[in-house]
Design a protein around this motif. Structure first.
Motif, PDB file in Angstrom:
ATOM      1  N   HIS A 233     -18.061 -52.881 -28.177  1.00 40.44           N
ATOM      2  CA  HIS A 233     -18.565 -52.881 -29.544  1.00 40.44           C
ATOM      3  C   HIS A 233     -18.210 -54.211 -30.202  1.00 40.44           C
ATOM      4  O   HIS A 233     -17.206 -54.830 -29.851  1.00 40.44           O
ATOM      5  N   VAL A 234     -18.995 -54.594 -31.163  1.00 38.21           N
ATOM      6  CA  VAL A 234     -18.684 -55.758 -31.997  1.00 38.21           C
ATOM      7  C   VAL A 234     -18.186 -55.218 -33.338  1.00 38.21           C
ATOM      8  O   VAL A 234     -18.822 -54.359 -33.945  1.00 38.21           O
ATOM      9  N   VAL A 235     -17.040 -55.717 -33.772  1.00 34.32           N
ATOM     10  CA  VAL A 235     -16.443 -55.273 -35.032  1.00 34.32           C
ATOM     11  C   VAL A 235     -17.344 -55.690 -36.198  1.00 34.32           C
ATOM     12  O   VAL A 235     -17.710 -56.856 -36.320  1.00 34.32           O
TER      13      VAL A 235
ATOM     14  N   HIS B  25      -1.399 -50.089 -31.144  1.00 34.89           N
ATOM     15  CA  HIS B  25      -2.373 -51.100 -31.581  1.00 34.89           C
ATOM     16  C   HIS B  25      -1.585 -52.394 -31.697  1.00 34.89           C
ATOM     17  O   HIS B  25      -0.765 -52.554 -32.597  1.00 34.89           O
ATOM     18  N   LEU B  26      -1.828 -53.332 -30.786  1.00 34.35           N
ATOM     19  CA  LEU B  26      -0.953 -54.492 -30.594  1.00 34.35           C
ATOM     20  C   LEU B  26      -1.394 -55.769 -31.289  1.00 34.35           C
ATOM     21  O   LEU B  26      -0.563 -56.637 -31.553  1.00 34.35           O
ATOM     22  N   ALA B  27      -2.699 -55.926 -31.530  1.00 37.36           N
ATOM     23  CA  ALA B  27      -3.192 -57.192 -32.085  1.00 37.36           C
ATOM     24  C   ALA B  27      -4.404 -56.936 -32.969  1.00 37.36           C
ATOM     25  O   ALA B  27      -5.202 -56.040 -32.697  1.00 37.36           O
ATOM     26  N   PRO B  28      -4.563 -57.751 -34.017  1.00 38.58           N
ATOM     27  CA  PRO B  28      -5.699 -57.579 -34.914  1.00 38.58           C
ATOM     28  C   PRO B  28      -6.983 -58.164 -34.332  1.00 38.58           C
ATOM     29  O   PRO B  28      -6.942 -59.067 -33.495  1.00 38.58           O
ATOM     30  N   SER B  29      -8.107 -57.641 -34.808  1.00 37.04           N
ATOM     31  CA  SER B  29      -9.426 -58.128 -34.405  1.00 37.04           C
ATOM     32  C   SER B  29     -10.258 -58.340 -35.653  1.00 37.04           C
ATOM     33  O   SER B  29     -10.445 -57.410 -36.437  1.00 37.04           O
ATOM     34  N   PRO B  30     -10.798 -59.539 -35.834  1.00 35.44           N
ATOM     35  CA  PRO B  30     -11.594 -59.810 -37.032  1.00 35.44           C
ATOM     36  C   PRO B  30     -13.018 -59.282 -36.905  1.00 35.44           C
ATOM     37  O   PRO B  30     -13.479 -58.945 -35.809  1.00 35.44           O
ATOM     38  N   VAL B  31     -13.714 -59.222 -38.022  1.00 35.48           N
ATOM     39  CA  VAL B  31     -15.136 -58.909 -38.007  1.00 35.48           C
ATOM     40  C   VAL B  31     -15.822 -59.926 -37.107  1.00 35.48           C
ATOM     41  O   VAL B  31     -15.519 -61.120 -37.149  1.00 35.48           O
ATOM     42  N   GLY B  32     -16.713 -59.455 -36.249  1.00 36.71           N
ATOM     43  CA  GLY B  32     -17.421 -60.313 -35.307  1.00 36.71           C
ATOM     44  C   GLY B  32     -16.822 -60.334 -33.913  1.00 36.71           C
ATOM     45  O   GLY B  32     -17.460 -60.784 -32.963  1.00 36.71           O
TER      46      GLY B  32
ATOM     47  N   GLU C 159     -15.718 -59.095 -30.283  1.00 34.97           N
ATOM     48  CA  GLU C 159     -16.227 -58.157 -29.282  1.00 34.97           C
ATOM     49  C   GLU C 159     -15.028 -57.444 -28.656  1.00 34.97           C
ATOM     50  O   GLU C 159     -14.116 -58.096 -28.155  1.00 34.97           O
ATOM     51  N   VAL C 160     -15.061 -56.117 -28.696  1.00 31.20           N
ATOM     52  CA  VAL C 160     -13.957 -55.302 -28.206  1.00 31.20           C
ATOM     53  C   VAL C 160     -14.461 -54.374 -27.112  1.00 31.20           C
ATOM     54  O   VAL C 160     -15.446 -53.666 -27.306  1.00 31.20           O
ATOM     55  N   THR C 161     -13.771 -54.380 -25.968  1.00 29.38           N
ATOM     56  CA  THR C 161     -14.097 -53.467 -24.877  1.00 29.38           C
ATOM     57  C   THR C 161     -12.982 -52.443 -24.759  1.00 29.38           C
ATOM     58  O   THR C 161     -11.808 -52.802 -24.603  1.00 29.38           O
ATOM     59  N   ALA C 162     -13.349 -51.181 -24.881  1.00 27.53           N
ATOM     60  CA  ALA C 162     -12.421 -50.058 -24.769  1.00 27.53           C
ATOM     61  C   ALA C 162     -12.651 -49.400 -23.411  1.00 27.53           C
ATOM     62  O   ALA C 162     -13.786 -49.061 -23.072  1.00 27.53           O
ATOM     63  N   THR C 163     -11.575 -49.239 -22.654  1.00 32.69           N
ATOM     64  CA  THR C 163     -11.672 -48.719 -21.293  1.00 32.69           C
ATOM     65  C   THR C 163     -10.745 -47.526 -21.107  1.00 32.69           C
ATOM     66  O   THR C 163      -9.602 -47.550 -21.556  1.00 32.69           O
TER      67      THR C 163
ATOM     68  N   ALA D 149     -12.849 -60.314 -26.185  1.00 35.56           N
ATOM     69  CA  ALA D 149     -13.623 -61.140 -25.246  1.00 35.56           C
ATOM     70  C   ALA D 149     -12.769 -62.212 -24.583  1.00 35.56           C
ATOM     71  O   ALA D 149     -13.114 -62.695 -23.509  1.00 35.56           O
ATOM     72  N   ARG D 150     -11.653 -62.582 -25.189  1.00 32.74           N
ATOM     73  CA  ARG D 150     -10.750 -63.576 -24.594  1.00 32.74           C
ATOM     74  C   ARG D 150      -9.786 -62.953 -23.599  1.00 32.74           C
ATOM     75  O   ARG D 150      -9.021 -63.659 -22.962  1.00 32.74           O
ATOM     76  N   GLY D 151      -9.791 -61.618 -23.511  1.00 35.21           N
ATOM     77  CA  GLY D 151      -8.891 -60.934 -22.591  1.00 35.21           C
ATOM     78  C   GLY D 151      -7.585 -60.495 -23.227  1.00 35.21           C
ATOM     79  O   GLY D 151      -6.721 -59.935 -22.552  1.00 35.21           O
TER      80      GLY D 151
END
Length: 129
Positions: free
Chosen positions: A12-14, A65-72, A74-78, A98-100
Motif C-alpha cells: 500500500h502507499v500511505v 511499530h519501529l519506524a515512522p512512514s510519511p505520506v507517499g 510504499e509499505v509492504t506488509a507480509t 521500499a528502502r527495506g
C-alpha cells in the motif's frame, strides 16, 4: 478444512487517510499503527488459504511499530504461517518500506471458524439490549 501454508504480502502507499491524525491515534501525518495493523491482518488473511465454508477471525496480535512512514511511502506488509494447531494459525508479520527498512514486526494469531456457524452467533442489533 484445507490449509495452504504460505507467505502472503500486500503493498500500500500511505495516503492522508492512513495517518495517525486521520484515524485519531495521534496527531502526526505519519502512518497510523491501527492502519499498519490492518494491512498486516490483510496479509495474514491472504496467507490462510481456506475453503469457502470456513473463514478466520483475528484472535491475538503482538506488534512493535519501529519506524515512522510519511505520506507517499510504499509499505509492504507480509504474513508467514509459522505454526498450525487445529483451528489455530500463528503468523510472523513484518512490514517494510521500499528502502527495506523494517517498519514493524510481530506475531498474529487467527482462529479458523465455520462461516455460517460463526455468523449465526452474531446478535441482531438492538436485540437483547
Amino acid at each position: 478444512m484445507t490449509f495452504q501454508p504460505s507467505t502472503y504480502a500486500v503493498t500500500h502507499v500511505v495516503t492522508d487517510d492512513d495517518t495517525a491524525a486521520a484515524v485519531a491515534s495521534g496527531d502526526l501525518a505519519v502512518l497510523a499503527t491501527p492502519r499498519l495493523l490492518a494491512w498486516l491482518e490483510e496479509a495474514s488473511c491472504g496467507a490462510v488459504g481456506l475453503d469457502a465454508a470456513n473463514t478466520s477471525v483475528s484472535a491475538r496480535v503482538e506488534l512493535e511499530h519501529l519506524a515512522p512512514s510519511p505520506v507517499g511511502a510504499e509499505v509492504t506488509a507480509t504474513a508467514t504461517v509459522v505454526h498450525r494447531d487445529g483451528r489455530l494459525i500463528r503468523f510472523q508479520v513484518v512490514a517494510h518500506d521500499a528502502r527495506g527498512t523494517v517498519l514493524a514486526k510481530g506475531e498474529a494469531q487467527r482462529i479458523v471458524v465455520d462461516r455460517e456457524r460463526f455468523l449465526s452467533q452474531v446478535p441482531e442489533p438492538g436485540v437483547g439490549d
